[in-house]
Design a protein around this motif. Structure first.
Motif, mmCIF file in Angstrom:
data_model
loop_
_atom_site.group_PDB
_atom_site.id
_atom_site.type_symbol
_atom_site.label_atom_id
_atom_site.label_comp_id
_atom_site.label_asym_id
_atom_site.label_seq_id
_atom_site.Cartn_x
_atom_site.Cartn_y
_atom_site.Cartn_z
ATOM 1 N N ARG A 1 -63.020 13.824 -29.621
ATOM 2 C CA ARG A 1 -63.041 14.887 -30.623
ATOM 3 C C ARG A 1 -64.394 15.588 -30.716
ATOM 4 O O ARG A 1 -64.519 16.594 -31.416
ATOM 5 C CB ARG A 1 -62.687 14.321 -31.999
ATOM 6 C CG ARG A 1 -61.282 13.763 -32.096
ATOM 7 C CD ARG A 1 -60.947 13.416 -33.522
ATOM 8 N NE ARG A 1 -59.545 13.035 -33.682
ATOM 9 C CZ ARG A 1 -58.907 12.953 -34.843
ATOM 10 N NH1 ARG A 1 -59.560 13.228 -35.960
ATOM 11 N NH2 ARG A 1 -57.640 12.599 -34.903
ATOM 12 N N PRO B 1 -60.233 18.559 -37.246
ATOM 13 C CA PRO B 1 -59.372 18.036 -36.173
ATOM 14 C C PRO B 1 -57.986 17.659 -36.675
ATOM 15 O O PRO B 1 -57.824 17.073 -37.749
ATOM 16 C CB PRO B 1 -60.139 16.811 -35.684
ATOM 17 C CG PRO B 1 -60.975 16.378 -36.854
ATOM 18 C CD PRO B 1 -61.345 17.651 -37.563
ATOM 19 N N PRO C 1 -59.031 21.311 -32.696
ATOM 20 C CA PRO C 1 -60.290 20.732 -33.187
ATOM 21 C C PRO C 1 -60.788 21.343 -34.495
ATOM 22 O O PRO C 1 -61.634 20.757 -35.173
ATOM 23 C CB PRO C 1 -61.274 21.029 -32.053
ATOM 24 C CG PRO C 1 -60.731 22.253 -31.401
ATOM 25 C CD PRO C 1 -59.232 22.156 -31.503
#
Length: 649
Positions: free
Chosen positions: A168, A202, A227
């Motif tokens: 991430r 996210p 994201p």
């Protein structure tokens, strides 16, 4: 209205708009593809799809889509559209669509109350980069745009799902961010031409569906990772530019890069111009020394047979002999290597197929007609001699020259012709023995070699080749011509295949034919009566056993139908060339009328290109790959022939 322009009535009708797809490619094998309303319906769709050599030889979807939200007075209007279970679309951005057009760039107009927003997309030629320009044409109050990227980072042959392995983290860069979800993938750079705020938020958007995969009985749901979102204000009359790529770009250069990219294509204002642009989309230039043609999009790679069949139409027919020479010079290295030691090329697949060398000579014959015998002889004469000698010496691993002068190929256990569908590794159509198009091509190759040898004053060689051609001619007629006026598709010892198929067309379309004029007319008449459709030529007559006109259902069902009655536009080009050879100027008006059926295809399925195949029965629904090189090339070749006739005084 422009040649490729759709209004609100069609765009908001999902039954119509979701059937129309767009394709933009570059020379590196990367592409952008979706529907005209930017709703992905295939796993092969995406905003940025490109090769990832570290992983494999396939393309990979990095950026699946980019949702844009218009914000005014704290009210959000999301212009995106995704399909979920039960044919539920969320958000329903199609209701804001007003117009889509595709002349030089992909241009979409949205209207949200008093806001008119124009989106224009460009895919750059030599980089894996998509550039999008957003212009606020009208607004009555302050406006903010929010951009939400949907990431996939997966092969076009797979689907992705929410997982804890996906990374991430991201890095802020000039006017954007870069991020990478998995090891061995490149970073995805998402940048704007002005300062932008990125909000890290996210989330996985789950169970997005692809209706085309569902139709084919394949896995059709996936989860996409978002994201966060970018946000920036936009003034009336202002344009904002977005770049997505696997490489960094200086934001100061984005506008110039977009402007250059928007000017490289011929405006798609006619049937010919659409096909010309489509032909150039197959160009594949992965290295400094390699220049190829991809067989089609979105899943085909470089295939030897397709390469040589498509080469003249995708280059010479659009007055680009330089590209033909680049393509042939690259292919020539692979051909020589194969003939010398049997090695296959890493890029050009299936170069060992028995008819590939014959198609290479045909392509060179077309080059000689476009340039001159002298130029062809100087540049490629030795290659042609080597191919003829290689075949005559019976060095080919599959192709055998028999004492009667005909070529024989064993296709019982492996598919060796263009009708190459298989099931469990075995050919569905085991065309084997004396195959009609192989021997038509062989006779043509021998006669063309005679022509070249006479031109270069090689009398002894010309006489030897003429003798071989005469033998082939006699054996061809006695082997393939039947009492019903058409040609057997293949003959293997005592077995004769009586199916009425289009492969006999090559015996009347090539420059040198072993048939008499009466025999040619008879073959053409039967093809006209049993195989001709508005979209192309059927692969099997409805009167023949095993006719399956609909290429639908699961993979095995489609494989069974693939060459059992489906319609192929590239064969229409072969048919029309044969018609011109027989009727000359008297056939021009007929050919122009026949092309109307394909002109209509510029506005359906893949906009401005031709699909791989069509159903054999009305309404002749398009199937297979959305853009197919042999089809585009063959029709361009016919348009060039028509142009030559029309320019004659």
């Amino acid at each position: 209205m422009g040649y490729l322009k759709f209004d609100k009535t069609l765009l908001i009708n999902l039954e119509e708009s979701l059937q129309r797809e767009i394709l933009c490619t570059n020379r590196k094998g990367a592409y952008h593809s979706t529907t005209v309303i930017d709703c992905n319906t295939r796993k092969y769709h995406g905003m940025l799809i490109c090769p990832v050599p570290k992983l494999d030889s396939e393309n990979h979807v990095l950026l699946s889509s980019l949702d844009v939200t218009v914000i005014q007075h704290r009210t959000e209007f999301n212009l995106g559209i995704h399909q979920y279970a039960g044919r539920y679309f969320n958000p329903s951005g199609q209701k804001y669509l007003r117009q889509f057009e595709f002349e030089t760039v992909l241009k979409t107009t949205y209207r949200v109350g008093g806001v008119i927003l124009i989106k224009e997309k460009v895919f750059t030629t030599f980089e894996n980069r998509i550039l999008i320009k957003y212009t606020l044409l009208d607004a009555h109050s302050s406006t903010v745009l929010r951009f939400r990227p949907f990431l996939a980072f997966r092969s076009v042959n797979a689907l992705t799902y929410a997982n804890p392995v996906a990374k991430r983290d991201y890095t802020e860069i000039n006017f954007g961010i870069k991020t990478c979800m998995y090891d061995d993938y490149p970073d995805l750079y998402m940048q704007f031409n002005k300062k932008v705020c990125f909000v890290f938020q996210p989330n996985w958007y789950k169970n997005i569906e692809y209706s085309k995969e569902l139709e084919l009985g394949l896995a059709y749901k996936e989860d996409l990772y978002v994201p966060g979102y970018f946000e920036l204000s936009i003034e009336k009359g202002e344009s904002i530019y977005f770049s997505a790529s696997d490489t960094f770009i200086d934001p100061a250069n984005i506008v110039d890069e977009y402007n250059r990219g928007s000017q490289v294509h011929t405006p798609r204002t006619s049937f010919y111009n659409c096909l010309k642009n489509s032909a150039q989309q197959f160009y594949y230039h992965p290295t400094e020394s390699g220049f190829y043609l991809l067989a089609g999009y979105p899943w085909f790679k470089v295939r030897a047979r397709d390469l040589f069949i498509s080469m003249p139409g995708c280059s010479l027919a659009v007055d680009d002999p330089a590209s033909f020479e680049k393509l042939m010079d690259t292919a020539m290295i692979a051909l020589r290597r194969f003939m010398r030691n049997g090695n296959c090329d890493k890029v050009i697949q299936e170069i060992y197929m028995p008819d590939v060398l014959l198609w290479a000579i045909w392509a060179l014959q077309e080059y000689a007609k476009y340039t001159s015998l002298a130029q062809c002889s100087v540049r490629y004469g030795k290659l042609i001699q080597n191919i003829i000698q290689y075949i005559m010496s019976n060095k080919h691993p599959i192709l055998i020259l028999k004492p009667n002068g005909l070529l024989y190929a064993n296709g019982k256990t492996n598919a060796v012709t263009w009708m190459n569908s298989t099931f469990e590794g075995k050919p569905i159509l085991p065309r084997s023995g004396y195959i009609v198009e192989f021997n038509a091509l062989w006779f043509n190759a021998l006669k063309f070699s005679v022509e070249l040898s006479r031109f270069t004053n090689e009398g002894k060689r010309a006489a030897m080749l003429e003798q071989k051609a005469n033998q082939t001619e006699s054996s061809f007629v006695s082997t393939f011509v039947n009492k019903y006026g058409y040609l057997y598709d293949y003959v293997d010892e005592e077995y004769i295949n009586w199916s009425v198929r289009p492969n006999m067309l090559f015996a009347i379309s090539l420059d040198y034919s072993p048939l008499s004029r009466t025999q040619k007319r008879s073959v053409l008449n039967i093809v006209t009566r049993e195989l001709l459709t508005p979209k192309g030529i059927r692969s099997l007559s409805p009167r023949s056993e095993g006719y399956r006109p609909y290429c639908t259902g699961y993979q095995h069902e489609r494989d069974l139908a693939y060459h059992q009655g489906t319609v192929w536009p590239w064969l229409l080009g072969v048919y029309l060339e044969a018609y011109l050879k027989l009727y000359q100027r008297r056939g021009v008006s007929f050919i122009e009328r026949m092309l109307i059926g394909l002109d209509e295809e510029m506005n359906t399925h893949c906009i401005s290109s031709l699909s791989e195949l069509f159903d054999g029965n009305p309404p002749f629904q398009s199937r297979g790959a959305i853009s197919f090189a042999m089809n585009v090339a063959s029709i361009l070749h016919v348009l060039k022939l028509l142009d030559n006739y029309n320019n004659e005084k």
